[in-house]
Design an enzyme around this catalytic site. Structure first.
Site, mmCIF file in Angstrom:
data_model
loop_
_atom_site.group_PDB
_atom_site.id
_atom_site.type_symbol
_atom_site.label_atom_id
_atom_site.label_comp_id
_atom_site.label_asym_id
_atom_site.label_seq_id
_atom_site.Cartn_x
_atom_site.Cartn_y
_atom_site.Cartn_z
ATOM 1 N N PRO A 8 9.859 -6.405 4.360
ATOM 2 C CA PRO A 8 10.455 -7.119 2.860
ATOM 3 C C PRO A 8 9.041 -7.251 1.895
ATOM 4 C CG PRO A 8 8.745 -8.071 4.774
ATOM 5 C CD PRO A 8 9.148 -6.734 4.819
ATOM 6 N N MET A 9 9.572 -7.694 1.017
ATOM 7 C CA MET A 9 9.178 -7.193 -0.701
ATOM 8 C C MET A 9 9.320 -8.913 -1.660
ATOM 9 S SD MET A 9 10.351 -3.343 -0.797
ATOM 10 C CE MET A 9 11.758 -2.905 0.195
ATOM 11 N N GLU A 10 8.163 -9.127 -1.588
ATOM 12 C CA GLU A 10 8.267 -11.071 -2.683
ATOM 13 C C GLU A 10 9.039 -10.433 -3.686
ATOM 14 O OE1 GLU A 10 9.035 -14.533 -3.737
ATOM 15 O OE2 GLU A 10 9.209 -13.722 -1.365
ATOM 16 N N CYS A 99 0.323 -11.156 2.585
ATOM 17 C CA CYS A 99 0.455 -11.153 1.576
ATOM 18 C C CYS A 99 -0.751 -10.866 0.043
ATOM 19 C CB CYS A 99 1.788 -12.686 1.021
ATOM 20 S SG CYS A 99 1.593 -12.508 -0.468
ATOM 21 N N GLY A 201 3.374 1.745 4.446
ATOM 22 C CA GLY A 201 2.732 2.139 3.641
ATOM 23 C C GLY A 201 3.147 3.622 2.797
ATOM 24 N N ARG A 225 8.559 -0.042 -1.273
ATOM 25 C CA ARG A 225 9.083 -0.151 -2.497
ATOM 26 C C ARG A 225 9.518 2.125 -2.603
ATOM 27 N NH1 ARG A 225 3.711 0.776 -4.720
ATOM 28 N NH2 ARG A 225 3.509 1.160 -2.872
#
Length: 322
Positions: A8-10, A99, A201, A225
Site C-alpha cells: 500500500p502506498m498512500e 504511516c 523496505g 516504491r
C-alpha cells in the site's frame, strides 16, 4: 516459492496504478491505500471509491487478490468498520501501524501507535473478534517512531492480538524513506513472534530482493516504491524477464504510462491527471533515462490531453486494447 506482494502506498499506488502494476504480473496479492476510520461507520460508497476491486470479488482486473487496509486508532470503530468491510469481498483486512505522515500521526494514527503496544493489541484483538474467521486480519508496522526500542514489543502485541501475519517496514517513522532499510531488525522480529513476517523496505532490484531475504530470513517480500520505479520488478524476481532493465523495455513502459493516463480519465478530475503521470515518471526516472526526458518534456503541461498527444507521438506507446 517466495511470495511477492504489492505494498500500500498512500498518495501513489491508487486503484489505477494498482491495476496497471498487477496487470504486468508477478504479484501474489496487493493491499489498498489506507481507508481512514474515525468515529463513524463508513458507507459502501467509500470502499467502492477507494477499493473498486470489491466490485469484482476483491480482485484486480488481472485476478490479483486485494486486501483492504484500514487506518485509525479507536479499537471499537476500527472493529465496526472492519466487520462491514469484511462483507464486501476483500481477501483480508490489514491494519496500518506504519504511516509516517504528519497529518495522520497528529491524530494518533499510523506509526504513532507504535508508542503503545497495549493499544495495538486491543485494536487487533477487537478487529479479529469482529471479522469472520475465514478473513485474515493482518498488520503492517514500522520499527518504531524515533527508534526501534519497542519494535519487538509492538510486533508481539500484534501477533498475540490475533494478526495472521505482519509486514515489517524496516525503518522508523523518523527515518522516513531514507536508505538504508534495517533488514536485520526484521530478522529479530521474525524470531520473536509465532506468525509469518513479510519483509518490506528498499527493494528496488532483484539483487535487493535477494539481500533482503538473506538478511531478514523472510521468504516473503512486499515491494513498494521499487515496483513503481520498475513495473517489471516482480517478473524479474520470478525469472520471467531479464534481471536488469534494458532500453528494449522502454516501449513497454510507454504503453503502461499511456494505459495509466487513459484509465485516469475515468477515475479522477482532469485537472489532477497530469500530476499523477508526472509523479509516476519521477519514480521511473530511477530506472530508465528515457523517463527523465519524457518528464522534462511534459513538466509544464497541465492538460492531460496534451500529454496524451505527446505519448501518442512516441514509438511504441500505443495502448493495448481493453
Amino acid at each position: 516459492m517466495s511470495r511477492l506482494f504489492l505494498a500500500p502506498m498512500e498518495g501513489l499506488a491508487d486503484y489505477v496504478l494498482r491495476d496497471v502494476l498487477t496487470d504486468t504480473g508477478g504479484y501474489d496479492g496487493c493491499v489498498s491505500e489506507f481507508v481512514r476510520v474515525t468515529g463513524s461507520l463508513l458507507p459502501a460508497r467509500v470502499y467502492e471509491r477507494e477499493t473498486p476491486e470489491i466490485l469484482a470479488g476483491g480482485y484486480t482486473r488481472s485476478g490479483t487478490p486485494m486486501v483492504i487496509q484500514l487506518l485509525g486508532s479507536d479499537p471499537e470503530w476500527l472493529a465496526r468498520n472492519a466487520a462491514y468491510a469484511a462483507t464486501l469481498s476483500p481477501h483480508g483486512i490489514d491494519l496500518n501501524f506504519g504511516c509516517p505522515a504528519k497529518v495522520v500521526n497528529r491524530h494518533g494514527g499510523g506509526a504513532m501507535l507504535l508508542t503503545n503496544p497495549e493499544l495495538l493489541n486491543r485494536i487487533v484483538a477487537s478487529v479479529r473478534a469482529a471479522v469472520p474467521a475465514h478473513i485474515a486480519v493482518t498488520a503492517k508496522m514500522r520499527l518504531g517512531v524515533s527508534d526501534a526500542s519497542l519494535a519487538i514489543d509492538c510486533a508481539t502485541a500484534l501477533a498475540e492480538g490475533g494478526a495472521a501475519s505482519l509486514v515489517v517496514h524496516a525503518r522508523t517513522r523518523d527515518h522516513g524513506y531514507r536508505p538504508p532499510a534495517h533488514w536485520d531488525w526484521i530478522a529479530r522480529i521474525a524470531a520473536a513472534v509465532d506468525v509469518p513476517v513479510i519483509a518490506n523496505g528498499d527493494v528496488w532490484t532483484v539483487a535487493d530482493w535477494e539481500r533482503c531475504r538473506a538478511v531478514s530470513g523472510c521468504a516473503d517480500v512486499m515491494i513498494g516504491r521499487g515496483a513503481v520505479s520498475d513495473p517489471f520488478l516482480a517478473l524479474r524476481i520470478r525469472g520471467l524477464m531479464d534481471g536488469s532493465p534494458s532500453d528494449q523495455e522502454w516501449p513497454l513502459v510507454l504503453r503502461q504510462i499511456a494505459t495509466y493516463l487513459k484509465k485516469l480519465h475515468a477515475r479522477i478530475a482532469s485537472c489532477h491527471e497530469h500530476g499523477r503521470v508526472k509523479l509516476w515518471l519521477s519514480y521511473l526516472k530511477r530506472t530508465w533515462p528515457q523517463a527523465a526526458e519524457l518528464h522534462a518534456a511534459i513538466r509544464r503541461m497541465q492538460d492531460s490531453l496534451e500529454i496524451e498527444r505527446v505519448l501518442e507521438g512516441l514509438p511504441g506507446a500505443a495502448t493495448a486494447p481493453e
